[in-house]
Design a protein around this motif. Structure first.
Motif, mmCIF file in Angstrom:
data_model
loop_
_atom_site.group_PDB
_atom_site.id
_atom_site.type_symbol
_atom_site.label_atom_id
_atom_site.label_comp_id
_atom_site.label_asym_id
_atom_site.label_seq_id
_atom_site.Cartn_x
_atom_site.Cartn_y
_atom_site.Cartn_z
ATOM 1 N N UNK A 12 5.992 -3.990 -2.226
ATOM 2 C CA UNK A 12 5.754 -5.071 -1.266
ATOM 3 C C UNK A 12 4.948 -4.575 -0.061
ATOM 4 N N UNK A 13 5.142 -3.309 0.313
ATOM 5 C CA UNK A 13 4.318 -2.725 1.382
ATOM 6 C C UNK A 13 2.863 -2.653 0.932
ATOM 7 N N UNK A 14 2.642 -2.185 -0.298
ATOM 8 C CA UNK A 14 1.285 -2.084 -0.838
ATOM 9 C C UNK A 14 0.631 -3.460 -0.916
ATOM 10 N N UNK A 15 1.396 -4.462 -1.396
ATOM 11 C CA UNK A 15 0.868 -5.827 -1.474
ATOM 12 C C UNK A 15 0.525 -6.344 -0.078
ATOM 13 N N UNK A 16 1.390 -6.047 0.893
ATOM 14 C CA UNK A 16 1.136 -6.464 2.272
ATOM 15 C C UNK A 16 -0.151 -5.869 2.818
ATOM 16 N N UNK A 17 -0.395 -4.587 2.498
ATOM 17 C CA UNK A 17 -1.627 -3.925 2.942
ATOM 18 C C UNK A 17 -2.849 -4.587 2.311
ATOM 19 N N UNK A 18 -2.746 -4.900 1.024
ATOM 20 C CA UNK A 18 -3.865 -5.551 0.324
ATOM 21 C C UNK A 18 -4.178 -6.899 0.962
ATOM 22 N N UNK A 19 -3.123 -7.670 1.237
ATOM 23 C CA UNK A 19 -3.317 -8.973 1.892
ATOM 24 C C UNK A 19 -3.924 -8.780 3.283
ATOM 25 N N UNK A 20 -3.408 -7.808 4.019
ATOM 26 C CA UNK A 20 -3.902 -7.547 5.366
ATOM 27 C C UNK A 20 -5.350 -7.107 5.391
ATOM 28 N N UNK A 21 -5.780 -6.393 4.331
ATOM 29 C CA UNK A 21 -7.167 -5.922 4.287
ATOM 30 C C UNK A 21 -8.155 -7.079 4.193
ATOM 31 N N UNK A 22 -7.716 -8.199 3.599
ATOM 32 C CA UNK A 22 -8.582 -9.377 3.520
ATOM 33 C C UNK A 22 -8.625 -10.148 4.837
ATOM 34 N N UNK A 23 -7.644 -9.858 5.698
ATOM 35 C CA UNK A 23 -7.584 -10.551 6.986
ATOM 36 C C UNK A 23 -8.163 -9.712 8.122
ATOM 37 N N UNK A 24 -8.634 -8.508 7.786
ATOM 38 C CA UNK A 24 -9.070 -7.570 8.822
ATOM 39 C C UNK A 24 -10.436 -7.910 9.425
#
Length: 233
Positions: A12-24
């Motif tokens: 879930x941390x990895x998924x959160x990072x992936x999602x966050x990278x699209x919002x950066x």
């Protein structure tokens, strides 16, 4: 499966990072405001954790001697060197602070009662609900942190997996060998010492001070030594 909760938490941390990278890819002014907002939130979190100590002298000793050991080992410098190397390896230009993202996220995800209690529940009873809940909170936090600190947040999933995984695997032995009162005291003082470090991270994010938080990390190990000594004395 004792490690199921830990695996889900790390994923879930990895998924959160992936999602966050699209919002950066947000405007720099907005990113700066978000960073300061996160900093304020992290400071409040650290303060609330830091005041939970039953013996603040333990916190002072752990922070002071942890800082001495950290400076002697130059953990901050080593992590910065590692972060620059990792940034270059993943195709960056070596200028983003992966080490800051790694230390910030790791402390937020690892320090606290949920990590220990959740891992013990997973190992002893096969109940992963606490770690599932923690995983959802960590995933959301990882997404927010990634928008401002970058992809380095993803590396925090490794210590989360190792730390919680080891507790889950040895949960039965820990439950048998460690008195409940000692474990409760350890969790409380570890949370307090870690809370001070998290507060320092918040100050760094806002830009009030530049504290080498990585050099304070040995204080966590000192907590694991001092609390049992005081308990048995």
């Amino acid at each position: 499966m004792a490690l199921l909760g830990t695996i889900v938490n790390a994923l879930l941390i990895i998924i959160g990072v992936i999602v966050g990278s699209f919002l950066s890819k947000i405007p720099e002014s907005m990113k700066d405001t978000v960073m300061k907002g996160i900093g304020l939130t992290v400071m409040v979190l650290g303060l609330s954790m830091g005041i939970k100590s039953n013996n603040f002298l333990i916190v002072i000793i752990c922070i002071v001697f942890g800082a001495i050991l950290g400076e002697l080992m130059d953990l901050d410098g080593k992590l910065n060197t590692l972060g620059t190397w990792l940034e270059k390896k993943i195709g960056g230009n070596g200028t983003s602070n992966i080490s800051q993202a790694f230390v910030t996220a790791t402390l937020i995800f690892v320090i606290g009662a949920m990590a220990v209690i959740g891992a013990l529940d997973s190992g002893i009873r096969g109940d992963h609900q606490v770690l599932y809940t923690k995983g959802m909170i960590d995933g959301f936090t990882a997404a927010i942190l990634t928008t401002t600190l970058g992809i380095g947040v993803i590396f925090s999933s490794v210590p989360v997996f190792i730390y919680q995984g080891l507790i889950a695997l040895f949960a039965t032995q820990i439950n048998k060998l460690v008195p409940e009162a000692l474990l409760d005291s350890f969790i409380m003082e570890l949370t307090a010492v870690g809370g001070i470090m998290i507060f320092a991270i918040g100050m760094n994010l806002i830009g009030i001070l530049k504290i080498k938080v990585a050099n304070l990390l040995p204080g966590l190990l000192i907590t694991a030594i001092i609390v049992p000594i005081l308990y048995f004395l």
